[in-house]
Design an enzyme around this catalytic site. Structure first.
Site, mmCIF file in Angstrom:
data_model
loop_
_atom_site.group_PDB
_atom_site.id
_atom_site.type_symbol
_atom_site.label_atom_id
_atom_site.label_comp_id
_atom_site.label_asym_id
_atom_site.label_seq_id
_atom_site.Cartn_x
_atom_site.Cartn_y
_atom_site.Cartn_z
ATOM 1 C CG HIS A 123 -1.897 0.953 1.446
ATOM 2 N ND1 HIS A 123 -1.645 2.252 1.816
ATOM 3 C CD2 HIS A 123 -3.251 0.856 1.307
ATOM 4 C CE1 HIS A 123 -2.791 2.911 1.903
ATOM 5 N NE2 HIS A 123 -3.786 2.094 1.596
ATOM 6 C CG ASP A 200 0.508 -2.623 6.068
ATOM 7 O OD1 ASP A 200 -0.456 -2.822 6.835
ATOM 8 O OD2 ASP A 200 0.448 -1.871 5.076
ATOM 9 C CD GLN A 203 -6.978 -4.614 3.905
ATOM 10 O OE1 GLN A 203 -7.938 -5.323 4.222
ATOM 11 N NE2 GLN A 203 -7.117 -3.343 3.574
ATOM 12 C CE LYS A 226 -7.898 0.208 5.471
ATOM 13 N NZ LYS A 226 -6.724 0.129 4.601
ATOM 14 C CB CYS A 364 -3.589 3.235 -1.563
ATOM 15 S SG CYS A 364 -4.720 4.553 -1.159
HETATM 16 C C1 LIG Z 1 -5.662 0.804 4.661
HETATM 17 C C2 LIG Z 1 -4.287 0.314 4.613
HETATM 18 C C3 LIG Z 1 -3.232 1.077 5.102
HETATM 19 C C4 LIG Z 1 -3.409 2.470 5.636
HETATM 20 O O1 LIG Z 1 -4.363 2.547 6.646
HETATM 21 P P1 LIG Z 1 -4.765 4.008 7.184
HETATM 22 O O2 LIG Z 1 -5.874 3.768 8.120
HETATM 23 O O3 LIG Z 1 -5.207 4.770 5.963
HETATM 24 O O4 LIG Z 1 -3.555 4.598 7.776
HETATM 25 C C5 LIG Z 1 -1.962 0.548 5.044
HETATM 26 N N1 LIG Z 1 -1.753 -0.680 4.568
HETATM 27 C C6 LIG Z 1 -2.741 -1.453 4.102
HETATM 28 C C7 LIG Z 1 -2.431 -2.831 3.604
HETATM 29 C C8 LIG Z 1 -4.036 -0.990 4.106
HETATM 30 O O5 LIG Z 1 -5.019 -1.754 3.630
#
Ligand SMILES: *Cc1c(COP(=O)(O)O)cnc(C)c1O
Length: 406
Positions: A123, A200, A203, A226, A364
């Site tokens: 992302h 990260d 998800q 999320k 993104c």
């Molecule tokens: C949504 C997302 C982000 C960023 O999350 P924010 O709430 O916008 O900071 C980073 N990495 C992944 C894989 C995402 O799906």
């Protein structure tokens, strides 16, 4: 199946809304998830009964707000199976958590010529902070290539390592293709080369158990909204020794030990990284979201999601002119597709006309779009509260769209 999807849906007030006179069909969970009533209630309850600033007041309300905020930190440490709550830093979102690591760790410990490894699946939030740092410090960024399946090329990854490799920043799950990255191998390979790893997990946490003790990342981030929690709250996990070795990210109140114009000393972790008034209610709300999830039979939720994915792939594969991107070894219920001759935005607008919420665009992940040879896709992303009827509604509408645009 022993769990009732109807009962679960009753917990999410937005799912019971009508949009354009139809029940909303919310399939954009990878962008943000809906919140159960208990989370919404927790925010109201905090502001109604408990609102005061943390860490400052000697009075009852401030103590009580502080206790609740710190209990939320412990809840999140437990959720991730971290060794200590002091390893949990509250941030605004995942983006801020990654920027914190790039600024506080990267600026301190990286020097010109050092190399950072990212993956093709990242992302923008896990690309741009590293690019800014690379520009500032003259670092080199290398990228793990993608296989045609949408998996990362592990073999190629191992070949990116040199004596200058210092850091790997990698996603656990692709927000565009749903690819689940076999992180254990990626992390242990980096550690065998004495290279630190940031994961990260944005998800991953909504779909399966993330266990710090198992993966042993050096840093891990996720975002609250999320994970069925409030907006404006994110989490940075960092190994205690690492966090303790880092200077502050932002300066201000709440993170200092003693301030004088000659010299200021900083508090221990995690407070050192929480300058200013934190998002108190939202941290508490996130802990409530995690409690809500923990109260479910998560094995059943995972089975349901896997069944939704199987059914979705089967139905979408039968839509003429529709091409699903990637076919990864392991996948969470996130599916990207394009329809030949139809712009993804037009397709999403067509779906919106029958209250189907999907995302069209680059999600993104513009570098990934380039790897896949497309400008944009339509993405349907499911949560455990989605139904087979919703999958069918999506597939039936795509069939109608095919006729419409033909
Ligand atoms: C949504 C997302 C982000 C960023 O999350 P924010 O709430 O916008 O900071 C980073 N990495 C992944 C894989 C995402 O799906």
């Amino acid at each position: 199946m022993a769990f009732s999807i109807d009962k679960i849906r009753q917990d999410f007030p937005l799912l019971l809304q009508a949009v354009k006179g139809r029940p909303v069909c919310y399939l954009d969970n990878a962008a943000t998830a809906q919140k159960p009533q208990v989370v919404i209630d927790a925010l109201t309850r905090f502001y109604t009964e408990q609102n005061a600033n943390v860490h400052r007041g000697a009075y009852y309300l401030s103590q009580s707000a502080t206790d609740a905020y710190e209990a939320a930190r412990r809840r999140i440490a437990h959720f991730l199976n971290a060794a200590s709550p002091s390893e949990i830093v509250f941030t605004r979102n995942a983006t801020e958590a990654i920027n914190l690591v790039a600024a506080a760790w990267g600026r301190t410990f990286l020097k010109a010529g050092d190399e950072i490894i990212l993956s093709s699946l990242e992302h923008h939030a896990n690309i741009v902070p590293w690019q800014l740092l690379a520009k500032e410090k003259d670092l080199i960024i290398k990228v793990i290539p993608l296989l045609a399946s949408g998996d990362l090329d592990f073999e190629a990854y191992t070949q990116l390592f040199t004596a200058k490799t210092r850091f790997v920043a990698i996603t656990a799950v692709s927000n565009t293709l749903g690819t689940v990255v076999p992180l254990e191998s990626f992390i242990s390979y980096a550690h065998a080369n004495e290279v630190l790893v940031l994961v990260d997990a944005c998800q991953a946490v909504p779909h399966f158990k993330v266990d710090i003790a198992l993966w042993q990342p050096d840093f891990l981030v996720f975002t609250g909204h999320k994970l069925f929690g409030p907006n404006g709250i994110g989490v940075l996990y960092g190994r205690a020794a690492l966090l303790s070795s880092m200077p502050p990210y932002q300066g201000g109140g709440g993170m200092i030990e003693r301030v004088a114009f000659e010299e200021t000393t900083f508090r221990a972790i995690p407070e050192r990284f929480e300058a200013g008034t934190p998002a108190i209610a939202d941290a508490i709300g996130l802990a409530v979201a995690i409690d809500y999830l923990a109260a479910q039979d998560t094995a059943l939720l995972e089975q349901h999601e896997a069944a939704l994915l199987r059914h979705g792939l089967m139905r979408l594969q039968a839509v003429p002119s529709l091409r699903i991107l990637g076919n990864p070894t392991h996948q969470v219920p996130i599916v990207s597709f394009v329809m030949e001759g139809v712009h993804p935005h037009d397709l999403a607008t067509y779906l919106d006309s029958v209250a189907i919420c999907v995302r069209a665009g680059h999600h993104c992940t513009q570098p990934l779009m380039r790897c896949l040879g497309v400008q944009s896709t339509v993405r349907a992303s499911f949560a455990f509260y989605n139904t087979f009827e919703e999958v069918d509604h999506l597939a039936d509408t795509l069939l109608a769209a095919y006729q419409f645009f033909k």
